[in-house]
Write a protein that holds these residues in place. Sequence first.
Motif, PDB file in Angstrom:
ATOM      1  N   SER A  27       1.004  -1.345   0.070  1.00  0.00           N
ATOM      2  CA  SER A  27      -0.112  -0.009  -0.060  1.00  0.00           C
ATOM      3  C   SER A  27       0.722   1.203   0.013  1.00  0.00           C
ATOM      4  O   SER A  27       0.472   2.190  -0.524  1.00  0.00           O
TER       5      SER A  27
ATOM      6  N   LYS B 115       1.788   1.800  -3.594  1.00  0.00           N
ATOM      7  CA  LYS B 115       0.861   2.350  -4.442  1.00  0.00           C
ATOM      8  C   LYS B 115       0.801   3.985  -4.122  1.00  0.00           C
ATOM      9  O   LYS B 115       0.327   4.767  -4.979  1.00  0.00           O
TER      10      LYS B 115
ATOM     11  N   LYS C 213       3.416   6.099  -5.940  1.00  0.00           N
ATOM     12  CA  LYS C 213       3.401   6.414  -7.384  1.00  0.00           C
ATOM     13  C   LYS C 213       2.830   7.699  -7.753  1.00  0.00           C
ATOM     14  O   LYS C 213       2.359   8.608  -7.401  1.00  0.00           O
TER      15      LYS C 213
END
Length: 111
Positions: free
Chosen positions: A105, A108, A111
């Motif tokens: 997580s 993610k 990014k």
Amino acid sequence: MEARRDVFQAIADPTRREIIGMVAHESLNVNALAEKFDVSRQAVSLHVKILQECGLISIRQQGRERYCEAKLEGLAEASQWIEQYKQFWMDKFDSLDKYLIKIQSEKKTDK
């Protein structure tokens, strides 16, 4: 003083584990067991003796033949001992899962 044999000694040997598996499915005599292994009949007889002393098989005399029969309830001792560590490892795997989910997580969000 003679050492007491226990179920852990019995299952420590792969040949004995295989014998337990074989007689769990059907009653077999020592000759039939010995045919399945690349060791002497005498060696198989010794394994059978140890399994009998540990309470994992019983010997039934039928005529001239001696048949080995599984007494799987004898594995309860080992199962109970192993079970106490199962929760320990389950907790460790749960922690690892949580950590991996956290890392994924975070990747993610970066990014």
